[in-house]
Design an enzyme around this catalytic site. Structure first.
Site, PDB file in Angstrom:
ATOM      1  N   ASP A 126       9.184   3.636   0.437  1.00  0.00           N
ATOM      2  CA  ASP A 126       8.013   4.210   1.102  1.00  0.00           C
ATOM      3  C   ASP A 126       8.167   3.955   2.591  1.00  0.00           C
ATOM      4  O   ASP A 126       7.952   2.830   3.061  1.00  0.00           O
ATOM      5  CB  ASP A 126       6.747   3.557   0.546  1.00  0.00           C
ATOM      6  CG  ASP A 126       5.484   4.045   1.242  1.00  0.00           C
ATOM      7  OD1 ASP A 126       5.594   4.735   2.277  1.00  0.00           O
ATOM      8  OD2 ASP A 126       4.396   3.715   0.756  1.00  0.00           O
ATOM      9  N   TYR A 181       0.855  -1.192   0.000  1.00  0.00           N
ATOM     10  CA  TYR A 181       0.000   0.000   0.000  1.00  0.00           C
ATOM     11  C   TYR A 181       0.885   1.233   0.000  1.00  0.00           C
ATOM     12  O   TYR A 181       1.791   1.363   0.825  1.00  0.00           O
ATOM     13  CB  TYR A 181      -0.905   0.019   1.241  1.00  0.00           C
ATOM     14  CG  TYR A 181      -1.777   1.248   1.298  1.00  0.00           C
ATOM     15  CD1 TYR A 181      -2.848   1.396   0.429  1.00  0.00           C
ATOM     16  CD2 TYR A 181      -1.516   2.284   2.193  1.00  0.00           C
ATOM     17  CE1 TYR A 181      -3.645   2.531   0.449  1.00  0.00           C
ATOM     18  CE2 TYR A 181      -2.306   3.427   2.228  1.00  0.00           C
ATOM     19  CZ  TYR A 181      -3.373   3.540   1.350  1.00  0.00           C
ATOM     20  OH  TYR A 181      -4.158   4.670   1.367  1.00  0.00           O
ATOM     21  N   LYS A 188       2.985  10.484   8.254  1.00  0.00           N
ATOM     22  CA  LYS A 188       2.554   9.977   9.560  1.00  0.00           C
ATOM     23  C   LYS A 188       3.408  10.462  10.723  1.00  0.00           C
ATOM     24  O   LYS A 188       3.223  11.563  11.216  1.00  0.00           O
ATOM     25  CB  LYS A 188       2.466   8.445   9.512  1.00  0.00           C
ATOM     26  CG  LYS A 188       1.266   7.968   8.669  1.00  0.00           C
ATOM     27  CD  LYS A 188       1.012   6.492   8.831  1.00  0.00           C
ATOM     28  CE  LYS A 188      -0.345   6.072   8.309  1.00  0.00           C
ATOM     29  NZ  LYS A 188      -0.520   6.168   6.876  1.00  0.00           N
TER      30      LYS A 188
END
Lengths: 352, 85
Positions: free
Chosen positions: A267, A167, A295
């Site tokens: 990522d 993801y 985040k």
């Protein structure tokens, strides 16, 4: 003596009984959340602002959070181990972060012209990740989207490769084979790209090649034609629980991508400072061409960032690749990002 | 034997409901979703807030005390005891 399958059946039966009992208890203790969700459903699909926030039988609806705790609208208190999908390594309303936000509120929240904290946060990321240039975004989705665009700019290629089950946010080119049904996904060593949502065009689907994680040979095959701009991968996969790289895998990925002129994008939206001061990149010792963050660098405020080699980031400097955003690097989020490292450093610095 | 093991990386960890380590998505698809849901609903009713399902991880933040960090382990132990009684 019980057989293996008998034991599995016993476990399944007991799990079913536990689930039945606990669903009843949940229904009784979260009536306020249930009512709030029913009201929300009238004005928001599924009653939630992001489909990730919906879960059966209904989500708890939260009214406050502090440190490691959350309280729902029924007054139930929980120790939060989700922590904003990992965004809150600093904790809910960490006092350092809160003080920085409150201080900044006295000086404005949006300038759309630079502030000094942009440079301060970027300088910190340079130190931590060893990549010389950074830009800010508002989410991890934007960070991966922009990093892929930079990779396409610097290579002049269109295709990208991603990992099956990976993801990387919710833009079209990575919403492929996020959690594909196995009857559509093709052979394990040569997966077929499966759109995760309606609305993905055939052209986008054709530009995204899917490979299995921990399979360097499959990556070698995918890059063989030297027509792939980027391989985007979480160095440690965190969309399927936690899936660790096998020894030598990331080193092989680095060598293969370099040999084929493909940009390697890590990522680190979910790993980042939760992995260590210099992220999974530093812990695992493999240096990519581009890193995406979000985040946990924001202490609970919406932020993303991507950093890259000078060759990559010069694409933006020269204007060949456009990177834009009204809220990029806004002073409120920068104040939080500047405050996060201090309370976290003691926990994550290997050299402390 | 319960088909489960734990994985940790930095401040994050998870219970993976498979016997063997997960190396890729196809391994992940063998995980037992029913056991995972039973554990999640058992935990949330005892004040343990985790993302539901198989995908996400726990995160121990810098503001979790040791008692708060261990609370999940204690409730998980209760779950396993009932599952294997």
């Amino acid at each position: 003596m019980a057989t293996h399958s008998t034991l599995r059946n016993d476990l399944a039966e007991r799990a079913k009984n536990i689930t039945r009992r606990e669903l009843q208890r949940y229904a009784e203790s979260t009536k306020g959340s249930q009512a709030a969700t029913a009201r929300a459903r009238k004005v928001m699909p599924m009653g939630v602002p992001s489909s990730f926030q919906y879960y059966d039988p209904h989500p708890i609806v939260v009214r406050s959070a502090q440190a490691a705790w959350m309280e729902d609208v029924d007054g139930n208190r929980y120790v939060d181990y989700d922590m904003g999908f990992g965004a809150l390594f600093a904790g809910h309303m960490n006092p350092h972060v809160r003080a920085a936000i409150e201080e900044q509120l006295g000086h404005g929240t949006l300038y759309v012209t630079p502030c000094e904290s942009n440079t301060e946060v970027a300088e910190l990321l340079v130190q931590r990740y060893g990549l010389p240039m950074w830009r800010f975004t508002n989410s991890g989705t934007e960070a991966t989207m922009d990093a892929i665009r930079v990779a396409r700019g610097v290579t002049g290629r269109e295709k990208i490769v991603k990992v099956e089950g990976g993801y990387h946010g919710h833009h079209d080119e990575v919403m492929i084979s996020m959690k594909p049904a196995l009857d559509l996904a093709g052979p394990a060593d040569a997966p077929v790209g499966v759109p995760a949502t309606a609305g993905i065009t055939a052209a986008v689907l054709g530009d995204t090649v899917v490979v299995p994680y921990n399979d360097a040979d499959a990556l070698e095959r995918a890059l063989a034609a030297n027509d792939v701009a980027a391989f985007i991968v979480e160095p440690v996969m965190e969309n399927i629980g936690i899936c660790l790289p096998q020894p030598g895998y990331l080193e092989a990925v680095r060598e293969i991508t370099r040999r084929h002129g493909t940009m390697l994008i890590f990522d680190e939206v979910k790993t980042g400072i939760t992995a260590g001061w210099d992220g999974a990149t530093g812990v695992l010792g493999v240096q990519p061409d581009l890193v995406c963050l979000a985040k946990s660098i924001g202490g609970g405020l919406p932020i993303g960032a991507f950093g890259g080699t000078r060759e990559c980031m010069d694409e933006i400097t020269t204007g060949r690749v456009l990177h834009l955003g009204t809220y990029n690097g806004n002073p409120l989020v920068m104040a939080a990002a500047r405050a996060v490292p201090a309370p976290c450093a003691r926990e994550v610095r290997r050299d402390r | 034997m319960i088909p489960a093991h734990t994985v940790q990386f930095g401040a994050k960890g998870c219970v993976t409901w498979t016997v063997d380590p997960v190396r890729n998505y196809r391994d992940y698809k063998t995980a037992d979703a029913d056991l995972a849901f039973a554990q999640w609903i058992h935990g949330i009713n005892r004040g343990i807030l985790l993302p539901p399902g198989l995908d996400e991880q726990w995160l121990i933040s810098v503001m979790h005390t040791e008692e708060e960090a261990l609370r999940y382990a204690n409730v998980f132990e209760e779950f396993v005891d009932e599952l294997t009684a």
